[in-house]
Design a protein around this motif. Structure first.
Motif, PDB file in Angstrom:
ATOM      1  N   ASP A 127      45.948  33.845  45.954  1.00  0.00           N
ATOM      2  CA  ASP A 127      45.446  32.472  45.982  1.00  0.00           C
ATOM      3  C   ASP A 127      44.428  32.290  47.093  1.00  0.00           C
ATOM      4  O   ASP A 127      43.400  31.632  46.921  1.00  0.00           O
ATOM      5  N   PHE A 134      41.187  33.904  46.063  1.00  0.00           N
ATOM      6  CA  PHE A 134      40.476  33.136  45.051  1.00  0.00           C
ATOM      7  C   PHE A 134      39.855  31.880  45.650  1.00  0.00           C
ATOM      8  O   PHE A 134      38.749  31.484  45.292  1.00  0.00           O
ATOM      9  N   ALA A 135      40.589  31.261  46.595  1.00  0.00           N
ATOM     10  CA  ALA A 135      40.054  30.069  47.271  1.00  0.00           C
ATOM     11  C   ALA A 135      38.784  30.423  48.047  1.00  0.00           C
ATOM     12  O   ALA A 135      37.794  29.685  48.026  1.00  0.00           O
ATOM     13  N   THR A 173      35.872  31.046  45.478  1.00  0.00           N
ATOM     14  CA  THR A 173      35.278  29.821  44.935  1.00  0.00           C
ATOM     15  C   THR A 173      34.542  29.030  46.007  1.00  0.00           C
ATOM     16  O   THR A 173      33.529  28.383  45.723  1.00  0.00           O
ATOM     17  N   LEU A 211      46.512  34.230  38.600  1.00  0.00           N
ATOM     18  CA  LEU A 211      45.898  32.997  39.063  1.00  0.00           C
ATOM     19  C   LEU A 211      46.607  31.812  38.428  1.00  0.00           C
ATOM     20  O   LEU A 211      46.880  31.804  37.233  1.00  0.00           O
ATOM     21  N   SER A 229      46.081  25.781  39.931  1.00  0.00           N
ATOM     22  CA  SER A 229      45.292  25.304  41.071  1.00  0.00           C
ATOM     23  C   SER A 229      44.043  26.153  41.253  1.00  0.00           C
ATOM     24  O   SER A 229      42.984  25.655  41.633  1.00  0.00           O
ATOM     25  N   ASP A 230      44.186  27.459  40.962  1.00  0.00           N
ATOM     26  CA  ASP A 230      43.018  28.343  41.060  1.00  0.00           C
ATOM     27  C   ASP A 230      41.975  27.980  40.011  1.00  0.00           C
ATOM     28  O   ASP A 230      40.770  27.969  40.282  1.00  0.00           O
ATOM     29  N   LEU A 280      40.022  24.959  41.048  1.00  0.00           N
ATOM     30  CA  LEU A 280      38.989  25.248  42.041  1.00  0.00           C
ATOM     31  C   LEU A 280      37.690  25.667  41.365  1.00  0.00           C
ATOM     32  O   LEU A 280      36.604  25.274  41.769  1.00  0.00           O
ATOM     33  N   CYS A 321      39.399  35.578  32.535  1.00  0.00           N
ATOM     34  CA  CYS A 321      40.582  35.332  33.345  1.00  0.00           C
ATOM     35  C   CYS A 321      41.801  35.189  32.451  1.00  0.00           C
ATOM     36  O   CYS A 321      41.784  34.388  31.512  1.00  0.00           O
TER      37      CYS A 321
END
Length: 755
Positions: free
Chosen positions: A686, A689-690, A693, A713, A716-717, A720, A737
């Motif tokens: 996470d 990924f945050a 992005t 993922l 929430s991912d 984003l 994905c």
């Protein structure tokens, strides 16, 4: 914004205000005059001055009496109350009135709201609302900026560079004398678009309405699951204006015979100017093919390209013969791969080509079991009027007899063929028959593909002997999947000849050993400037072979641009030699694929290559390479110091985990030009990924494709990433994905869920 009295100054005057809270008394000054006002509260007395005159009036209260003055005269009127009478004054005269039944300028309601309007009369005042929201933008000035909003969000832009969105140039602004629409839709019958849904028939309707507005229309609707209804709308528009369309791609499993029959009506129109037609995998059978060939017989002179691959035409192929043998037929490219062509069909096809041999340039019969029928093609090829340049006979079951007849024909007429692909046919000991063709000084063959043909030592010896006697014509040689064994050194004499013009050599899965590589690299050292692409994907190459190859790469005269060394058993020693060579000569290589080699801690050695300002590497493949945290840190550090060259980076199946944030500093650099990033099965967290992005938000304009397949993922991912779509500079087109592909059409993200 919930105060009821917020203020916005759109003109920099400090005067206008907007009430978005529904108080009923806001005002907007669009021209800085302080005169225009808008009532968004439904009071029925709102006023808009489009020209700064104070005369225009709009009633947003649902009374059915909407007045619009397009030029500030106060004369034009539109009634949207469902009375059936639409009045439009495009010139400010107050005169023209149009009935919904279609008596002049047209009114179109695509969503049943009564709000959409389209003017196809060429006045420059067209408006399209595909979702019934009234949010689409309009070009009323004839500037060439017609905007189409596929989701009713008002976010679509105009692309005049063929970016894959609907684009229209109505004024010739940068597109010469011709104007183009390019509509490129992604797969799925229905797609989720910004929480709204649209179906392909909506787009087809919009496309249909635009056909008459342009000088040239290129429609790419492949994989859109176009239905018979969609095709009816499209062909109806084309029938009303048949002379515009030049290229049409309808590759689609749902089109089937009814859709093809509708299209045939367009094709038989003498005014039809269609030149290229793709109908791959359309489920066409005898009935549809009969209608198609009938139309082409009645109007045979316009079509240049026809692709019917993947349709089970079987015994219907003879119907095409009447088209091909017509002296007016100008067809140059014909694809019939995997069409189930029978002996009878092939006989009729070759008979037609014999009677009219001079027009066809490309013929693809891949995947048809021609077997003993191949000799029928010989009579075509040996005709001195035959101009065929590209011939694909992959996986056609070509027999020794067929190959003998084929090569005999090419010997009698060797000067026309440029590409010959016989991959997947068990030629074995028959390959020497090809030698007489290749050694003929009149032979102009440039591209020879013999993948998985079972070429024997004897065949390879004859092949290389012919190339030695006539080394100047061949540009590409693909011998993938043939177990050449000890015969590879025979190729060296070809490569070291200064007259050799071979630019692309594919020896993938050919059993090339380090001893073979010694002979190969020796030849390349004596003539290093010719070869541009080399594929040595091979488990037997290993470190000794790679070290020998490195000597070639460090030569300043080496011009090799693409190098594949996948699953070659390269370890630290071989990789050290390879990177050392690239450091000494970093400017030539554009593609390097080292996937499926256990590089591990050696990856930092590549950093010195990547950070060199002379490095021009654009594509780097390191999937399945066991890249460690240390290696990844060094890799990203190098890319930060020289971020402008790399276009594709594949790090799939490396356990990057918490190291992914290191890549963010690369992506957020405004000089970064990375367009494709593949991180499949990399254990992206996470946090990673945050960071990813976040970097894309700070520099959203470069990345086109992001593959995160196999990473865990959450929702929430996904949120984003979805938040990025509102950025006007956002360019991401494809995101892989989980089991979802996310596509971007202009500023809107579309999710296509695999079914």
């Amino acid at each position: 914004m919930g105060t009821g009295a917020p203020c916005v100054d759109l003109a920099g005057t400090g005067a206008p205000s907007v009430d978005l809270a529904g108080t009923g008394a806001p005002s907007v000054d669009l021209a800085g005059t302080g005169a225009s006002c808008v009532d968004l509260a439904g009071k029925g007395a709102s006023c808009v001055d489009l020209a700064g005159t104070g005369a225009s009036c709009v009633d947003l209260a649902g009374t059915g009496a909407l007045c619009v003055d397009l030029v500030g005269t106060g004369a034009s009127c539109v009634n949207l109350a469902g009375t059936g009478a639409l009045c439009v004054d495009l010139a400010g005269t107050g005169a023209p009135c149009v009935d919904l039944a279609g008596t002049g300028a047209s009114r179109v309601d695509l969503a049943g709201t009564g709000a959409s309007r389209v003017d196809l009369a060429g006045t420059g005042a067209s408006r399209v609302d595909l979702a019934g929201t009234g949010a689409s933008r309009v070009d009323l000035a004839g500037t060439g900026a017609l905007c189409v909003d596929l989701a009713g969000t008002g976010a679509s832009r105009v692309a005049l560079a063929g970016t894959g969105a609907l684009c229209v140039d109505l004024a010739g602004t940068g597109m010469g004398s011709e104007t183009s629409i390019i509509a490129h839709h992604r797969p799925a019958a229905r797609a989720v678009v910004s929480s709204s849904e649209y179906s392909v028939d909506d787009d087809c309707s919009a496309l249909s309405k635009m056909v008459g507005m342009v000088d040239k229309l290129i429609s790419i609707l492949s994989d859109c699951e176009i239905t018979e209804k969609d095709c009816a709308a499209l062909t109806s528009a084309l029938r009303s204006n048949p002379s515009q369309l030049r290229e049409l791609n309808l590759d689609n499993r749902n089109l089937r015979d009814p859709g093809v029959k509708l299209l045939s009506v367009v094709l038989e129109d003498p005014d039809c100017k269609l030149e290229k037609l793709w109908l791959r995998d359309c489920g066409v059978t005898d009935e549809g093919f009969a209608a198609l060939t009938s139309a082409l017989r009645s109007n045979p002179s316009h079509l240049r390209l026809l692709d019917l691959s993947g349709n089970k035409l079987g015994d219907s192929v003879p119907l095409l013969s009447a088209v091909l043998e017509d002296p007016h037929c100008k067809l140059e490219n014909l694809w019939l791969s995997y069409c189930g062509v029978t002996d009878e069909g092939f006989a009729a096809l070759t008979s037609a080509l014999r009677s009219n041999p001079s027009h066809l340039r490309l013929l693809d019969l891949t995947g048809n079991k021609l077997g003993d029928s191949v000799p029928l093609l010989s009579a075509v090829l040996e005709d001195p009027h035959c101009k065929l340049e590209n011939l694909w006979l992959r996986y056609c079951g070509v027999t020794d007899e067929g190959f003998a007849a084929l090569t005999s024909a090419l010997r009698s007429n060797p000067s026309h063929l440029r590409l010959l692909d016989l991959s997947g046919n068990k030629l074995g000991d028959s390959v020497p028959l090809l030698s007489a063709v290749l050694e003929d000084p009149h032979c102009k063959l440039e591209n020879l593909r013999l993948r998985y043909c079972g070429v024997t030592d004897e065949g390879f010896a004859a092949l290389t002997s012919a190339l030695r006697s006539n080394p100047s014509h061949l540009r590409l040689l693909d011998l993938t999947g043939n177990k050449l064994g000890d015969s590879v050194p025979l190729l060296s004499a070809v490569l070291e000849d200064p007259h050799c013009k071979l630019e692309k050599l594919w020896l993938r899965d050919c059993g090339v050993t380090d001893e073979d590589c010694a002979a190969l690299t020796s030849a390349l050292r004596s003539n290093p400037s010719q070869l541009r692409e080399l594929n040595l994907d091979n488990r037997n190459l290993r470190d000794p072979g790679v070290k020998l190859l490195s000597v070639v790469l460090e030569d300043p005269d080496c011009k090799l641009e693409k190098l594949w060394l996948r699953y070659c058993g390269v370890t630290d020693e071989g990789f050290a030699a390879l990177t050392s060579a690239l450091r000494s000569n970093p400017s030539h290589l554009r593609l390097l694929d080292l996937s499926v080699n256990k590089l591990g801690d050696s990856v930092p050695l590549l950093s010195a290559v990547l950070e060199d300002p002379h490095c021009k590497l654009e594509n780097l493949g390191l999937s399945y390479c066991g890249v460690t945290d240390e290696g990844f840190a060094a890799l990203t550090s190098a890319l930060r110091s020289n971020p402008s060259h790399l276009r594709l980076l594949d790090l799939s199946v490396n356990k990057l985990g918490d190291s992914v944030p290191l890549l963010s500093a690369v992506l957020e650099d405004p000089h970064c030009k990375l367009e494709k990033l593949w991180l499949r099965y990399c254990g992206v967290t996470d946090e990673g990924f945050a960071a990813l992005t976040s970097a894309l938000r700070s520099n959203p304009s470069h990345l086109r494709e992001l593959d995160l397949t196999g990473n865990k993922l959450g929702d929430s991912d996904m949120k984003l990433l979805s938040d990025l779509k509102n950025d006007p500079h956002y360019k991401l087109e494809t995101l892989y994905c989980k089991w979802i592909i996310y596509y971007r059409l202009q500023n809107t993200v579309i999710c296509n869920i695999f079914r």
